[in-house]
Design a protein around this motif. Structure first.
Motif, PDB file in Angstrom:
ATOM      1  N   GLU A 122       0.826  -1.201   0.000  1.00  0.00           N
ATOM      2  CA  GLU A 122       0.000   0.000   0.000  1.00  0.00           C
ATOM      3  C   GLU A 122       0.865   1.258   0.000  1.00  0.00           C
ATOM      4  N   ASN A 123       0.222   2.418  -0.177  1.00  0.00           N
ATOM      5  CA  ASN A 123       0.915   3.699  -0.081  1.00  0.00           C
ATOM      6  C   ASN A 123       0.991   4.150   1.371  1.00  0.00           C
ATOM      7  N   THR A 124       2.088   4.777   1.739  1.00  0.00           N
ATOM      8  CA  THR A 124       2.187   5.418   3.044  1.00  0.00           C
ATOM      9  C   THR A 124       1.863   6.906   2.891  1.00  0.00           C
ATOM     10  N   ILE A 125       1.445   7.506   4.007  1.00  0.00           N
ATOM     11  CA  ILE A 125       0.976   8.890   3.987  1.00  0.00           C
ATOM     12  C   ILE A 125       1.666   9.676   5.092  1.00  0.00           C
ATOM     13  N   ASP A 126       2.131  10.874   4.748  1.00  0.00           N
ATOM     14  CA  ASP A 126       2.712  11.778   5.737  1.00  0.00           C
ATOM     15  C   ASP A 126       2.523  13.211   5.243  1.00  0.00           C
ATOM     16  N   GLU A 127       3.188  14.181   5.880  1.00  0.00           N
ATOM     17  CA  GLU A 127       2.975  15.584   5.508  1.00  0.00           C
ATOM     18  C   GLU A 127       3.485  15.913   4.109  1.00  0.00           C
ATOM     19  N   THR A 128       4.295  15.028   3.522  1.00  0.00           N
ATOM     20  CA  THR A 128       4.785  15.275   2.165  1.00  0.00           C
ATOM     21  C   THR A 128       3.845  14.724   1.105  1.00  0.00           C
ATOM     22  N   GLY A 129       2.802  13.988   1.532  1.00  0.00           N
ATOM     23  CA  GLY A 129       1.849  13.437   0.590  1.00  0.00           C
ATOM     24  C   GLY A 129       1.693  11.935   0.731  1.00  0.00           C
ATOM     25  N   GLU A 130       1.140  11.324  -0.296  1.00  0.00           N
ATOM     26  CA  GLU A 130       0.926   9.875  -0.343  1.00  0.00           C
ATOM     27  C   GLU A 130       1.902   9.275  -1.352  1.00  0.00           C
ATOM     28  N   HIS A 131       2.590   8.212  -0.941  1.00  0.00           N
ATOM     29  CA  HIS A 131       3.685   7.688  -1.762  1.00  0.00           C
ATOM     30  C   HIS A 131       3.673   6.165  -1.795  1.00  0.00           C
ATOM     31  N   VAL A 132       4.063   5.608  -2.934  1.00  0.00           N
ATOM     32  CA  VAL A 132       4.307   4.171  -3.025  1.00  0.00           C
ATOM     33  C   VAL A 132       5.440   3.809  -2.082  1.00  0.00           C
ATOM     34  N   HIS A 133       5.225   2.768  -1.296  1.00  0.00           N
ATOM     35  CA  HIS A 133       6.283   2.281  -0.402  1.00  0.00           C
ATOM     36  C   HIS A 133       6.845   0.987  -0.975  1.00  0.00           C
ATOM     37  N   HIS A 134       8.104   1.011  -1.366  1.00  0.00           N
ATOM     38  CA  HIS A 134       8.731  -0.177  -1.939  1.00  0.00           C
ATOM     39  C   HIS A 134       9.310  -1.063  -0.836  1.00  0.00           C
ATOM     40  N   GLY A 135       9.574  -2.315  -1.194  1.00  0.00           N
ATOM     41  CA  GLY A 135      10.073  -3.286  -0.233  1.00  0.00           C
ATOM     42  C   GLY A 135      11.589  -3.341  -0.159  1.00  0.00           C
ATOM     43  N   GLY A 136      12.059  -4.315   0.585  1.00  0.00           N
ATOM     44  CA  GLY A 136      13.463  -4.399   0.958  1.00  0.00           C
ATOM     45  C   GLY A 136      14.385  -5.057  -0.051  1.00  0.00           C
ATOM     46  N   PHE A 137      13.865  -5.467  -1.225  1.00  0.00           N
ATOM     47  CA  PHE A 137      14.767  -5.919  -2.282  1.00  0.00           C
ATOM     48  C   PHE A 137      15.391  -4.678  -2.908  1.00  0.00           C
ATOM     49  N   SER A 138      15.889  -3.798  -2.073  1.00  0.00           N
ATOM     50  CA  SER A 138      16.404  -2.489  -2.448  1.00  0.00           C
ATOM     51  C   SER A 138      17.750  -2.252  -1.776  1.00  0.00           C
ATOM     52  N   SER A 139      18.482  -1.301  -2.306  1.00  0.00           N
ATOM     53  CA  SER A 139      19.761  -0.940  -1.691  1.00  0.00           C
ATOM     54  C   SER A 139      19.568  -0.007  -0.507  1.00  0.00           C
ATOM     55  N   TYR A 140      18.538   0.825  -0.558  1.00  0.00           N
ATOM     56  CA  TYR A 140      18.210   1.775   0.509  1.00  0.00           C
ATOM     57  C   TYR A 140      16.698   1.807   0.673  1.00  0.00           C
ATOM     58  N   LEU A 141      16.261   2.302   1.831  1.00  0.00           N
ATOM     59  CA  LEU A 141      14.850   2.573   2.069  1.00  0.00           C
ATOM     60  C   LEU A 141      14.705   3.910   2.780  1.00  0.00           C
ATOM     61  N   ARG A 142      13.667   4.616   2.435  1.00  0.00           N
ATOM     62  CA  ARG A 142      13.230   5.777   3.219  1.00  0.00           C
ATOM     63  C   ARG A 142      11.848   5.423   3.739  1.00  0.00           C
ATOM     64  N   THR A 143      11.689   5.399   5.071  1.00  0.00           N
ATOM     65  CA  THR A 143      10.468   4.842   5.642  1.00  0.00           C
ATOM     66  C   THR A 143      10.149   5.490   6.979  1.00  0.00           C
ATOM     67  N   ASP A 144       8.925   5.308   7.431  1.00  0.00           N
ATOM     68  CA  ASP A 144       8.468   5.848   8.713  1.00  0.00           C
ATOM     69  C   ASP A 144       9.275   5.206   9.848  1.00  0.00           C
ATOM     70  N   SER A 145       9.986   6.043  10.604  1.00  0.00           N
ATOM     71  CA  SER A 145      10.879   5.536  11.649  1.00  0.00           C
ATOM     72  C   SER A 145      10.143   4.809  12.760  1.00  0.00           C
ATOM     73  N   ARG A 146       8.844   5.067  12.909  1.00  0.00           N
ATOM     74  CA  ARG A 146       8.089   4.438  13.992  1.00  0.00           C
ATOM     75  C   ARG A 146       7.919   2.942  13.789  1.00  0.00           C
ATOM     76  N   TYR A 147       8.184   2.464  12.569  1.00  0.00           N
ATOM     77  CA  TYR A 147       8.115   1.024  12.307  1.00  0.00           C
ATOM     78  C   TYR A 147       9.474   0.436  11.963  1.00  0.00           C
ATOM     79  N   LEU A 148      10.503   1.134  12.411  1.00  0.00           N
ATOM     80  CA  LEU A 148      11.852   0.576  12.412  1.00  0.00           C
ATOM     81  C   LEU A 148      12.182   0.183  13.847  1.00  0.00           C
ATOM     82  N   PHE A 149      12.731  -1.002  14.025  1.00  0.00           N
ATOM     83  CA  PHE A 149      12.970  -1.539  15.355  1.00  0.00           C
ATOM     84  C   PHE A 149      14.457  -1.798  15.555  1.00  0.00           C
ATOM     85  N   LYS A 150      14.976  -1.317  16.665  1.00  0.00           N
ATOM     86  CA  LYS A 150      16.394  -1.514  16.953  1.00  0.00           C
ATOM     87  C   LYS A 150      16.698  -2.990  17.150  1.00  0.00           C
ATOM     88  N   ILE A 151      17.794  -3.422  16.573  1.00  0.00           N
ATOM     89  CA  ILE A 151      18.229  -4.814  16.690  1.00  0.00           C
ATOM     90  C   ILE A 151      19.207  -4.918  17.860  1.00  0.00           C
TER      91      ILE A 151
END
Length: 358
Positions: A122-151
């Motif tokens: 699905e698309n994620t939404i924030d103050e910059t608008g609504e955006h396609v959120h791509h998955g982790g078969f990527s070199s980098y990600l820009r994502t909502d920090s609230r769903y990043l968990f410290k290892i």
């Protein structure tokens, strides 16, 4: 370590349903105040990725960059991020956002939020608008920090990915059955299906102190299950073995997906007030008989991923108790090879991609 994302993020994508994964590039969304930028190190490969590539559930969109079992290092954060800093090792699971305002979110069930956003569904939404959120078969990600968990420090990054979805999926119902604790002493827990999910479920249940019973067709996996921590084994294709274990289980976790499953033999394994819980999705349940549920006061339930609170607890427990998935390692550019082994069932037991795109 790069301080900023590149203008074009390299990834592996399927261009259409059932297509092979190939190189792809996309521009990152604008940085929101609660975003974090992550350089991916490893990404787990889940059977869900296969179903999404093939559009088996009718909800895929293309080009599709799969991957919801991600680990990497924070390289930048938005102005409102307080809980993460550059250099942190973090994981991203199947959920990328929730509203944070509804009753479910406030009660700690953000994984059930009606406005939850899955990582690449699905698309994620924030103050910059609504955006396609791509998955982790990527070199980098820009994502909502609230769903990043410290290892937790010292836990091998190559093992993190499978915990972010599969590990949480099996640990959350065990945690809830234990009264939101990690103590299952005195309980007898059965695990059906000794594959990508089941081999982690055995580890979690046994490390929680349960009398852990692996259940599989035949006896070929008996020794392996014992090495994982199982204290008992039931051959589900042997009627005498099933009968000998009648009325013995408090909790039964089904980790099998696909195919048809007959619940009747399994209800016989349950003690009164026992719970049969599904984390896998069978194609069909046959011969469903309500009588044992009535007269034994059994319950039937299922669950998707766990909550943010359960994710944090699971990661800490896994690190402290050396719960580790068994993995086969590939690179991002060999993602199609990993996917082939998931399709034919030859993977042992979770595939993990190491980022070689950047």
């Amino acid at each position: 370590m790069s301080a900023t994302l590149p203008d074009q993020i390299k990834a592996m994508a399927a261009r259409e349903a059932k297509a092979k994964l190939e190189g792809y590039q996309y521009a990152p969304k604008p940085l929101a105040k609660l975003d974090a930028d992550v350089k991916v190190t490893y990404t787990g490969v889940c059977a869900t990725d296969m179903h999404m590539i093939d559009n088996d559930w009718g909800m895929s969109r293309y080009p599709l960059v799969p991957g919801h079992e991600v680990v990497g290092h924070v390289i930048a954060v938005g102005s409102g991020v307080k809980d993460l800093k550059v250099g942190d090792t973090v994981g991203l699971g199947a959920q990328a956002q929730a509203c944070g305002k509804c009753e479910l979110c406030k009660d700690g069930y953000d994984n059930l939020c009606p406005d939850r956003k899955f990582t690449y569904f699905e698309n994620t939404i924030d103050e910059t608008g609504e955006h396609v959120h791509h998955g982790g078969f990527s070199s980098y990600l820009r994502t909502d920090s609230r769903y990043l968990f410290k290892i937790p420090e010292g836990y091998g990054e190559q093992y993190v990915g499978p915990l972010m979805c599969g590990g949480l999926t099996v640990a959350a119902p065990l945690y809830e059955f234990a009264g939101n604790s990690w103590d299952l002493k005195g309980k007898r827990v059965g695990i059906v299906g000794i594959g990508g999910l089941g081999h982690m479920a055995i580890q979690f249940a046994s490390k929680m102190g349960a009398d852990t019973i692996a259940i599989s067709r035949g006896t070929g996996k008996k020794q392996f299950c014992e090495e994982l921590g199982a204290t008992g084994f039931i051959n589900s294709s042997n009627e005498a073995d099933m009968a000998a274990n009648a009325g013995s289980l408090h909790f039964l976790l089904f980790c099998v997906s696909g195919g048809a499953i007959d619940l009747t033999p399994y209800t016989g394994l349950m003690r009164p007030y026992g719970n049969l819980h599904f984390v896998g999705i069978p194609e069909e349940i046959v011969n469903f008989n309500m009588m044992p549920f009535l007269f034994q006061r059994l319950s039937l339930s299922g669950s998707p991923i766990g909550s943010s609170e359960q994710m944090r607890a699971m990661l800490e427990f896994a690190a402290a108790n050396e719960v580790k998935p068994i993995i086969e390692e590939f690179t991002h550019t060999r993602a199609e090879e990993a996917m082939d082994k998931i399709r034919d069932g030859s993977i042992r037991f979770r595939a993990v991609l190491k980022n070689d795109l950047d």
